[in-house]
Design a protein around this motif. Structure first.
Motif, short mmCIF file in Angstrom:
data_model
loop_
_atom_site.label_atom_id
_atom_site.label_comp_id
_atom_site.label_asym_id
_atom_site.label_seq_id
_atom_site.Cartn_x
_atom_site.Cartn_y
_atom_site.Cartn_z
N PRO A 138 8.25 24.60 47.24
CA PRO A 138 7.95 23.33 47.90
C PRO A 138 7.51 23.58 49.34
O PRO A 138 7.82 24.62 49.93
CB PRO A 138 9.29 22.58 47.86
N TRP A 139 6.81 22.62 49.91
CA TRP A 139 6.26 22.80 51.25
C TRP A 139 7.35 23.02 52.28
O TRP A 139 7.20 23.82 53.20
CB TRP A 139 5.40 21.59 51.64
N HIS A 173 1.56 22.63 46.42
CA HIS A 173 2.92 23.14 46.32
C HIS A 173 3.61 22.63 45.05
O HIS A 173 3.08 21.78 44.34
CB HIS A 173 3.73 22.69 47.55
N ASP A 174 4.79 23.17 44.76
CA ASP A 174 5.57 22.74 43.59
C ASP A 174 4.76 22.83 42.30
O ASP A 174 4.85 21.97 41.42
CB ASP A 174 6.08 21.30 43.77
#
Length: 214
Positions: A138-139, A173-174
């Motif tokens: 994640p970011w 992301h993710d």
């Protein structure tokens, strides 16, 4: 604009391949001259042998000649577009090896002249760097650990380019938990942003910048 695209993903039917195809089509549609280096497709060998390591500084011209097609493409480029998945907080080994191999002294930089001095850049022809990547993290986690992959390229490598080089960073992301609508939206974002490559204004938010970062 002469654009060099470097693609690093082993999957021909992967989402990374879709990102590469979308970016390439967008650049061509915008009228750019696009040259492609597909590292996995051409079986690029990223391993530096003992012999080549011994010649890295003493006979660099031999290595430049050995990698002439890649070196010439890098020297011709006015923009560099890199498409790859972020693995273990950085680019795939084949891409990192390509940078270590092809970005040689006398090509990408001149060796520092003394202690406490940094290398000086020689890729003044590159005025725009664009990175398109995906990551499982994640970011917020990447921000917490200071995003090593992004820092390497936008800070460490960027000093080798033109002092007013712009940067476009596009990252999903993710990746492992994204839904089809998210993947489609990111493809559209890549298409939209790459269609403006070379004509973008500096809008802040960390996506584009003009100042050299040491």
């Amino acid at each position: 604009m002469r654009v060099l695209m470097v693609f690093a993903h082993p999957g021909r039917e992967s989402y990374g391949a879709a990102l590469f195809a979308t970016a390439r089509e967008s650049l061509l549609r915008a009228g750019h001259e696009v040259e492609v280096i597909d590292l996995y497709a051409e079986g690029f060998d990223p391993v530096l042998t003992a012999e080549d390591w011994a010649d890295y500084l003493s006979d660099t011209d031999r290595l430049i000649a050995k990698l002439d097609r890649h070196v010439s493409a890098l020297r011709r480029a006015e923009a560099l577009v890199m498409v790859y998945p972020t693995w273990m907080y950085g680019p795939p080994a084949i891409l990192k090896g390509w940078m270590e191999w092809v970005w040689l002294p006398g090509v990408a930089f001149d060796v520092a002249s003394a202690t406490k001095k940094r290398a000086t850049g020689k890729l003044q022809n590159i005025r725009h760097l664009a990175v398109i990547t995906t990551s499982g993290s994640p970011w917020w986690w990447l921000r917490l650990i200071r995003d090593p992959g992004r820092s390497m390229l936008t800070r460490g490598y960027r000093v080798l380019f033109h002092p007013r080089c712009r940067i476009t960073w596009l990252q999903l992301h993710d990746m492992n938990h994204r839904k089809p609508k998210d993947l489609k939206a990111f493809l559209a974002k890549v298409d939209r942003r790459l269609s403006r490559l070379g004509g973008e204004k500096n809008r802040g938010r960390g996506d584009e910048c003009r100042k050299s970062e040491a």
